[in-house]
Design a protein around this motif. Structure first.
Motif, PDB file in Angstrom:
ATOM      1  N   THR A 129      15.928 -12.754  -2.924  1.00 52.15           N
ATOM      2  CA  THR A 129      15.054 -11.503  -2.639  1.00 52.15           C
ATOM      3  C   THR A 129      13.694 -11.572  -2.967  1.00 52.15           C
ATOM      4  O   THR A 129      12.865 -11.161  -2.335  1.00 52.15           O
ATOM      5  N   THR A 130      13.389 -12.588  -4.124  1.00 61.51           N
ATOM      6  CA  THR A 130      11.875 -13.056  -4.450  1.00 61.51           C
ATOM      7  C   THR A 130      11.486 -13.830  -3.296  1.00 61.51           C
ATOM      8  O   THR A 130      10.273 -13.641  -2.748  1.00 61.51           O
ATOM      9  N   GLU A 131      12.187 -14.774  -2.610  1.00 63.24           N
ATOM     10  CA  GLU A 131      11.715 -15.678  -1.694  1.00 63.24           C
ATOM     11  C   GLU A 131      11.453 -14.668  -0.264  1.00 63.24           C
ATOM     12  O   GLU A 131      10.481 -15.108   0.373  1.00 63.24           O
ATOM     13  N   GLU A 132      12.248 -14.023   0.083  1.00 59.53           N
ATOM     14  CA  GLU A 132      12.259 -12.905   0.969  1.00 59.53           C
ATOM     15  C   GLU A 132      11.010 -12.097   0.956  1.00 59.53           C
ATOM     16  O   GLU A 132       9.940 -12.169   1.908  1.00 59.53           O
ATOM     17  N   GLY A 133      10.569 -11.648  -0.079  1.00 60.17           N
ATOM     18  CA  GLY A 133       9.530 -10.543  -0.372  1.00 60.17           C
ATOM     19  C   GLY A 133       8.230 -11.580  -0.169  1.00 60.17           C
ATOM     20  O   GLY A 133       7.237 -11.133   0.293  1.00 60.17           O
ATOM     21  N   ALA A 176       9.721  -2.130   5.115  1.00 60.46           N
ATOM     22  CA  ALA A 176      11.038  -1.909   5.115  1.00 60.46           C
ATOM     23  C   ALA A 176      11.843  -2.511   3.735  1.00 60.46           C
ATOM     24  O   ALA A 176      12.673  -1.843   3.071  1.00 60.46           O
ATOM     25  N   TYR A 177      11.181  -3.662   3.559  1.00 55.81           N
ATOM     26  CA  TYR A 177      11.565  -4.499   2.336  1.00 55.81           C
ATOM     27  C   TYR A 177      11.507  -3.759   1.135  1.00 55.81           C
ATOM     28  O   TYR A 177      12.334  -3.777   0.047  1.00 55.81           O
ATOM     29  N   LEU A 178      10.080  -3.298   0.948  1.00 57.55           N
ATOM     30  CA  LEU A 178       9.845  -2.630  -0.140  1.00 57.55           C
ATOM     31  C   LEU A 178      10.859  -1.287  -0.299  1.00 57.55           C
ATOM     32  O   LEU A 178      11.199  -0.919  -1.548  1.00 57.55           O
ATOM     33  N   GLU A 179      10.902  -0.559   0.675  1.00 59.42           N
ATOM     34  CA  GLU A 179      11.568   0.505   0.598  1.00 59.42           C
ATOM     35  C   GLU A 179      13.247   0.139   0.056  1.00 59.42           C
ATOM     36  O   GLU A 179      13.785   0.754  -0.696  1.00 59.42           O
ATOM     37  N   ASP A 180      13.547  -0.782   0.589  1.00 59.74           N
ATOM     38  CA  ASP A 180      15.022  -1.283   0.265  1.00 59.74           C
ATOM     39  C   ASP A 180      15.048  -1.640  -1.361  1.00 59.74           C
ATOM     40  O   ASP A 180      15.917  -1.275  -2.098  1.00 59.74           O
ATOM     41  N   ASP A 201      14.151  -8.744  10.929  1.00 59.87           N
ATOM     42  CA  ASP A 201      12.737  -9.444  11.226  1.00 59.87           C
ATOM     43  C   ASP A 201      12.768  -9.853  12.550  1.00 59.87           C
ATOM     44  O   ASP A 201      12.755 -11.067  13.028  1.00 59.87           O
ATOM     45  N   ASP A 202      13.080  -8.963  13.587  1.00 62.08           N
ATOM     46  CA  ASP A 202      12.996  -9.277  14.905  1.00 62.08           C
ATOM     47  C   ASP A 202      11.864  -8.947  15.955  1.00 62.08           C
ATOM     48  O   ASP A 202      12.104  -8.018  16.951  1.00 62.08           O
ATOM     49  N   GLY A 203      10.798  -9.214  15.559  1.00 55.74           N
ATOM     50  CA  GLY A 203       9.607  -9.344  16.087  1.00 55.74           C
ATOM     51  C   GLY A 203       8.958  -7.997  15.618  1.00 55.74           C
ATOM     52  O   GLY A 203       7.905  -7.330  16.128  1.00 55.74           O
ATOM     53  N   ARG A 204       9.406  -7.184  14.282  1.00 53.33           N
ATOM     54  CA  ARG A 204       8.833  -6.111  13.795  1.00 53.33           C
ATOM     55  C   ARG A 204       7.506  -6.411  13.462  1.00 53.33           C
ATOM     56  O   ARG A 204       7.249  -7.514  12.995  1.00 53.33           O
ATOM     57  N   ASP A 205       6.456  -5.509  13.313  1.00 53.56           N
ATOM     58  CA  ASP A 205       5.067  -5.941  12.893  1.00 53.56           C
ATOM     59  C   ASP A 205       5.262  -6.445  11.550  1.00 53.56           C
ATOM     60  O   ASP A 205       6.292  -5.869  10.860  1.00 53.56           O
ATOM     61  N   PRO A 206       4.541  -7.240  10.967  1.00 49.64           N
ATOM     62  CA  PRO A 206       4.564  -7.861   9.610  1.00 49.64           C
ATOM     63  C   PRO A 206       4.420  -6.529   8.280  1.00 49.64           C
ATOM     64  O   PRO A 206       5.213  -6.662   7.530  1.00 49.64           O
ATOM     65  N   GLN A 227       3.435 -13.127   5.564  1.00 47.97           N
ATOM     66  CA  GLN A 227       3.388 -12.944   7.103  1.00 47.97           C
ATOM     67  C   GLN A 227       2.247 -11.638   7.156  1.00 47.97           C
ATOM     68  O   GLN A 227       1.545 -11.679   8.122  1.00 47.97           O
ATOM     69  N   ALA A 228       2.398 -10.773   6.316  1.00 46.88           N
ATOM     70  CA  ALA A 228       1.554  -9.545   6.391  1.00 46.88           C
ATOM     71  C   ALA A 228       0.020  -9.863   6.128  1.00 46.88           C
ATOM     72  O   ALA A 228      -1.068  -9.398   6.718  1.00 46.88           O
ATOM     73  N   GLN A 229      -0.099 -10.749   5.354  1.00 51.76           N
ATOM     74  CA  GLN A 229      -1.432 -11.265   5.072  1.00 51.76           C
ATOM     75  C   GLN A 229      -1.988 -12.254   6.292  1.00 51.76           C
ATOM     76  O   GLN A 229      -3.092 -12.125   6.592  1.00 51.76           O
ATOM     77  N   ALA A 230      -1.141 -13.144   6.662  1.00 49.40           N
ATOM     78  CA  ALA A 230      -1.446 -13.898   7.708  1.00 49.40           C
ATOM     79  C   ALA A 230      -1.933 -12.951   9.040  1.00 49.40           C
ATOM     80  O   ALA A 230      -2.969 -13.263   9.753  1.00 49.40           O
ATOM     81  N   SER A 231      -1.162 -11.628   9.134  1.00 46.73           N
ATOM     82  CA  SER A 231      -1.531 -10.945  10.368  1.00 46.73           C
ATOM     83  C   SER A 231      -2.915  -9.950  10.048  1.00 46.73           C
ATOM     84  O   SER A 231      -3.131  -9.292  10.949  1.00 46.73           O
ATOM     85  N   GLY A 232      -3.199 -10.013   8.771  1.00 41.70           N
ATOM     86  CA  GLY A 232      -4.386  -9.237   8.524  1.00 41.70           C
ATOM     87  C   GLY A 232      -4.168  -7.808   8.079  1.00 41.70           C
ATOM     88  O   GLY A 232      -4.899  -7.067   7.830  1.00 41.70           O
ATOM     89  N   ALA A 233      -2.767  -7.520   7.858  1.00 43.02           N
ATOM     90  CA  ALA A 233      -2.291  -6.197   7.491  1.00 43.02           C
ATOM     91  C   ALA A 233      -2.378  -6.017   5.906  1.00 43.02           C
ATOM     92  O   ALA A 233      -2.525  -4.978   5.552  1.00 43.02           O
ATOM     93  N   VAL A 234      -2.510  -7.259   5.161  1.00 40.71           N
ATOM     94  CA  VAL A 234      -2.453  -7.115   3.716  1.00 40.71           C
ATOM     95  C   VAL A 234      -3.587  -7.893   3.238  1.00 40.71           C
ATOM     96  O   VAL A 234      -3.758  -8.982   3.540  1.00 40.71           O
ATOM     97  N   ARG A 235      -4.234  -7.198   2.192  1.00 46.70           N
ATOM     98  CA  ARG A 235      -5.455  -8.247   1.599  1.00 46.70           C
ATOM     99  C   ARG A 235      -4.780  -9.572   1.100  1.00 46.70           C
ATOM    100  O   ARG A 235      -3.654  -9.810   0.714  1.00 46.70           O
TER     101      ARG A 235
END
Length: 196
Positions: A123-127, A90-94, A79-84, A133-141
């Motif tokens: 794992t839950t906490e990370e997800g 990547a997390y879901l794929e893993d 998580d080094d500046g990757r877009d949310p 983050q993805a929601q805050a960026s507007g990428a996820v509903r």
């Protein structure tokens, strides 16, 4: 060593033997393997197994603990500046790839992640963090919850297990996950939960 210390050491050895046996049996037979087979391979009685692990999900969570810890650590490390959205993908794929390690594990993943082991918690906490983050960026509903992600991980994993068996002419218990297919199905899901 006093008697109490000897009992604790014996209990620790039993736990380690049970976990090693469970790993081998789950890899060979899948997550639905008979727990009697695990106890037999560990050289303990079934009562000893159930005293340490009262449910199949508790045993799966303990057996998978180190992998869950590694999954969460790897996710945080990249998580080094990757877009949310990319970090969540990547997390879901893993998580999908990990869930296909033991045949049939996908059907228990939701319960397993609630088991309270350090790996399940991490794992839950990370997800949840990546989802926020993805929601805050507007990428996820904003109405998507972590439990929704787990449902999709379960569905993708079951599809991959079945497809792998059909494509390779193997029984479902011998199937594995294809990384390109994992990415494709994860992308379809993320497209569906993106903001409209």
């Amino acid at each position: 060593m006093n008697q109490e210390g000897a009992l604790r050491a014996d209990a620790r050895r039993n736990r380690e033997r049970i976990l090693a046996a469970a790993e081998a049996v789950f890899l060979e037979q899948g997550a639905g393997a008979a727990l009697e087979d695990v106890a037999k391979r560990a050289g303990v009685g079934i009562g000893t197994l159930y005293r340490r692990f009262p449910t199949r999900e508790a045993l799966l969570a303990a057996t998978y603990n180190a992998r869950f810890l590694s999954l969460a650590a790897a996710s945080r490390a990249r998580d080094d500046g990757r877009d949310p959205a990319g970090a969540l993908r990547a997390y879901l794929e893993d998580l999908v790839t990990g869930t296909t390690l033991y045949r049939g594990f996908a059907t228990a993943i939701g319960t397993v992640l609630q088991s309270g082991t350090p790996g399940c918690h991490a794992t839950t906490e990370e997800g949840e963090r990546l989802l926020r983050q993805a929601q805050a960026s507007g990428a996820v509903r904003p109405d998507v919850r972590f439990q929704d992600l787990v449902c999709v991980v379960t569905a993708i994993s079951l599809v991959l297990e079945q497809e792998g068996a059909l494509e390779q002419g193997r029984a479902p218990e011998q199937a594995g996950a294809s990384p390109p297919r994992v990415r494709h199905l994860t992308d379809l899901f993320l497209d569906g939960i993106g903001r409209r």
